[in-house]
Scaffold this motif. Sequence first.
Motif, PDB file in Angstrom:
ATOM      1  N   GLU A  26     -17.791  12.442 -36.189  1.00 16.48           N
ATOM      2  CA  GLU A  26     -17.577  13.066 -37.504  1.00 16.48           C
ATOM      3  C   GLU A  26     -18.010  14.539 -37.547  1.00 16.48           C
ATOM      4  OE1 GLU A  26     -15.966  11.944 -39.992  1.00 16.48           O
ATOM      5  OE2 GLU A  26     -16.165   9.786 -40.152  1.00 16.48           O
ATOM      6  N   GLU A  27     -17.741  15.267 -36.475  1.00 21.18           N
ATOM      7  CA  GLU A  27     -18.184  16.667 -36.384  1.00 21.18           C
ATOM      8  C   GLU A  27     -17.571  17.546 -37.470  1.00 21.18           C
ATOM      9  OE1 GLU A  27     -17.246  17.751 -32.402  1.00 21.18           O
ATOM     10  OE2 GLU A  27     -18.827  16.496 -31.554  1.00 21.18           O
ATOM     11  N   ALA A  28     -16.298  17.332 -37.777  1.00 17.65           N
ATOM     12  CA  ALA A  28     -15.638  18.171 -38.783  1.00 17.65           C
ATOM     13  C   ALA A  28     -16.222  17.919 -40.168  1.00 17.65           C
ATOM     14  CB  ALA A  28     -14.135  17.923 -38.784  1.00 17.65           C
ATOM     15  N   ARG A  29     -16.418  16.654 -40.515  1.00 18.03           N
ATOM     16  CA  ARG A  29     -16.995  16.342 -41.827  1.00 18.03           C
ATOM     17  C   ARG A  29     -18.425  16.866 -41.946  1.00 18.03           C
ATOM     18  NH1 ARG A  29     -15.555  10.191 -43.619  1.00 18.03           N
ATOM     19  NH2 ARG A  29     -13.605  10.600 -44.679  1.00 18.03           N
ATOM     20  N   LEU A  30     -19.199  16.715 -40.900  1.00 21.76           N
ATOM     21  CA  LEU A  30     -20.578  17.228 -40.930  1.00 21.76           C
ATOM     22  C   LEU A  30     -20.578  18.741 -41.100  1.00 21.76           C
ATOM     23  CD1 LEU A  30     -22.182  15.000 -38.154  1.00 21.76           C
ATOM     24  CD2 LEU A  30     -22.645  14.892 -40.610  1.00 21.76           C
ATOM     25  N   GLY A  31     -19.690  19.402 -40.393  1.00 19.17           N
ATOM     26  CA  GLY A  31     -19.587  20.850 -40.506  1.00 19.17           C
ATOM     27  C   GLY A  31     -19.119  21.297 -41.879  1.00 19.17           C
ATOM     28  N   ILE A  32     -18.176  20.565 -42.460  1.00 18.32           N
ATOM     29  CA  ILE A  32     -17.665  20.968 -43.771  1.00 18.32           C
ATOM     30  C   ILE A  32     -18.700  20.695 -44.858  1.00 18.32           C
ATOM     31  CG2 ILE A  32     -16.460  18.946 -44.698  1.00 18.32           C
ATOM     32  CD1 ILE A  32     -14.997  22.476 -44.417  1.00 18.32           C
ATOM     33  N   LEU A  33     -19.549  19.688 -44.667  1.00 19.64           N
ATOM     34  CA  LEU A  33     -20.634  19.458 -45.633  1.00 19.64           C
ATOM     35  C   LEU A  33     -21.632  20.618 -45.601  1.00 19.64           C
ATOM     36  CD1 LEU A  33     -21.268  15.629 -45.274  1.00 19.64           C
ATOM     37  CD2 LEU A  33     -20.431  16.819 -47.314  1.00 19.64           C
ATOM     38  N   GLU A  34     -21.923  21.124 -44.410  1.00 22.25           N
ATOM     39  CA  GLU A  34     -22.790  22.312 -44.293  1.00 22.25           C
ATOM     40  C   GLU A  34     -22.144  23.519 -44.966  1.00 22.25           C
ATOM     41  OE1 GLU A  34     -24.438  23.339 -40.460  1.00 22.25           O
ATOM     42  OE2 GLU A  34     -24.365  21.228 -39.865  1.00 22.25           O
ATOM     43  N   THR A  35     -20.846  23.671 -44.747  1.00 23.91           N
ATOM     44  CA  THR A  35     -20.103  24.764 -45.368  1.00 23.91           C
ATOM     45  C   THR A  35     -20.147  24.650 -46.883  1.00 23.91           C
ATOM     46  OG1 THR A  35     -18.624  24.883 -43.460  1.00 23.91           O
ATOM     47  CG2 THR A  35     -17.837  25.884 -45.513  1.00 23.91           C
ATOM     48  N   GLN A  37     -22.428  23.134 -48.693  1.00 21.85           N
ATOM     49  CA  GLN A  37     -23.784  23.434 -49.150  1.00 21.85           C
ATOM     50  C   GLN A  37     -24.003  24.943 -49.240  1.00 21.85           C
ATOM     51  OE1 GLN A  37     -26.638  21.406 -46.671  1.00 21.85           O
ATOM     52  NE2 GLN A  37     -25.840  19.391 -47.197  1.00 21.85           N
ATOM     53  N   CYS A  38     -23.612  25.661 -48.213  1.00 21.79           N
ATOM     54  CA  CYS A  38     -23.754  27.126 -48.220  1.00 21.79           C
ATOM     55  C   CYS A  38     -22.913  27.757 -49.325  1.00 21.79           C
ATOM     56  CB  CYS A  38     -23.360  27.705 -46.871  1.00 21.79           C
ATOM     57  SG  CYS A  38     -24.513  27.338 -45.561  1.00 21.79           S
ATOM     58  N   THR A  39     -21.728  27.235 -49.521  1.00 17.48           N
ATOM     59  CA  THR A  39     -20.847  27.762 -50.564  1.00 17.48           C
ATOM     60  C   THR A  39     -21.470  27.564 -51.940  1.00 17.48           C
ATOM     61  OG1 THR A  39     -18.906  27.277 -49.195  1.00 17.48           O
ATOM     62  CG2 THR A  39     -18.529  27.617 -51.552  1.00 17.48           C
ATOM     63  N   ILE A  40     -21.996  26.376 -52.187  1.00 16.70           N
ATOM     64  CA  ILE A  40     -22.624  26.101 -53.485  1.00 16.70           C
ATOM     65  C   ILE A  40     -23.822  27.021 -53.691  1.00 16.70           C
ATOM     66  CG2 ILE A  40     -23.859  24.385 -54.864  1.00 16.70           C
ATOM     67  CD1 ILE A  40     -22.144  22.233 -53.395  1.00 16.70           C
ATOM     68  N   GLN A  82     -26.373  11.626 -46.308  1.00 22.26           N
ATOM     69  CA  GLN A  82     -27.429  12.562 -46.686  1.00 22.26           C
ATOM     70  C   GLN A  82     -26.837  13.924 -47.059  1.00 22.26           C
ATOM     71  OE1 GLN A  82     -30.623  12.139 -47.268  1.00 22.26           O
ATOM     72  NE2 GLN A  82     -30.920  14.298 -47.717  1.00 22.26           N
ATOM     73  N   GLY A  83     -25.887  14.397 -46.261  1.00 20.73           N
ATOM     74  CA  GLY A  83     -25.242  15.676 -46.546  1.00 20.73           C
ATOM     75  C   GLY A  83     -24.491  15.661 -47.871  1.00 20.73           C
ATOM     76  N   ALA A  84     -23.775  14.571 -48.136  1.00 20.57           N
ATOM     77  CA  ALA A  84     -23.044  14.454 -49.401  1.00 20.57           C
ATOM     78  C   ALA A  84     -24.013  14.402 -50.576  1.00 20.57           C
ATOM     79  CB  ALA A  84     -22.164  13.211 -49.379  1.00 20.57           C
ATOM     80  N   THR A  85     -25.130  13.695 -50.404  1.00 23.21           N
ATOM     81  CA  THR A  85     -26.137  13.609 -51.458  1.00 23.21           C
ATOM     82  C   THR A  85     -26.733  14.986 -51.740  1.00 23.21           C
ATOM     83  OG1 THR A  85     -26.631  11.329 -50.810  1.00 23.21           O
ATOM     84  CG2 THR A  85     -28.272  12.459 -52.149  1.00 23.21           C
ATOM     85  N   GLU A  86     -27.021  15.741 -50.696  1.00 19.01           N
ATOM     86  CA  GLU A  86     -27.557  17.089 -50.876  1.00 19.01           C
ATOM     87  C   GLU A  86     -26.564  17.987 -51.609  1.00 19.01           C
ATOM     88  OE1 GLU A  86     -28.831  18.495 -47.055  1.00 19.01           O
ATOM     89  OE2 GLU A  86     -30.261  16.856 -46.827  1.00 19.01           O
ATOM     90  N   CYS A  87     -25.282  17.851 -51.301  1.00 17.26           N
ATOM     91  CA  CYS A  87     -24.259  18.627 -52.006  1.00 17.26           C
ATOM     92  C   CYS A  87     -24.226  18.242 -53.488  1.00 17.26           C
ATOM     93  CB  CYS A  87     -22.883  18.404 -51.381  1.00 17.26           C
ATOM     94  SG  CYS A  87     -22.654  19.218 -49.790  1.00 17.26           S
TER      95      CYS A  87
END
Length: 126
Positions: A26-35, A37-40, A82-87
């Motif tokens: 799930e590298e793309a999804r993990l990367g887009i969640l980071e993106t 987060q930074c965008t928000i 966890q990434g989705a929850t943080e977003c």
Amino acid sequence: ILIARHLKRLERVILGYLEVCDGPEEEARLGILETLQCTIEHAWPRMPCRLPALLKALLKMIWDVHTDQGSTPEPVKATLLQGATECLILLDRCSEGQVKVLLEGVYSSCEENCVRECIRKVQENT
């Protein structure tokens, strides 16, 4: 501030990547969640108007990850959740608590513990 110029296009890209499972790691999804987060964090004044689409996409991704019976390892699933929850927490902060209000109905009607746990974390975060 330059991110605001490209926010509409970036939102479409983010939503597209959140929809699609991209294999066991799930590298793309993990990367887009980071993106996301930074965008928000950087474009937070522009996020409340994008809240409906982002909230829907994040909840759908949480559900998809939870119900995935594929080859995705549990640690990767946990990282995605966890990434989705943080977003969701970041979205709630920049929308002055709107996410918590919207998630109340989802929490009360959802019977899946994994999904409820993500929602609970958002609701408990101040």
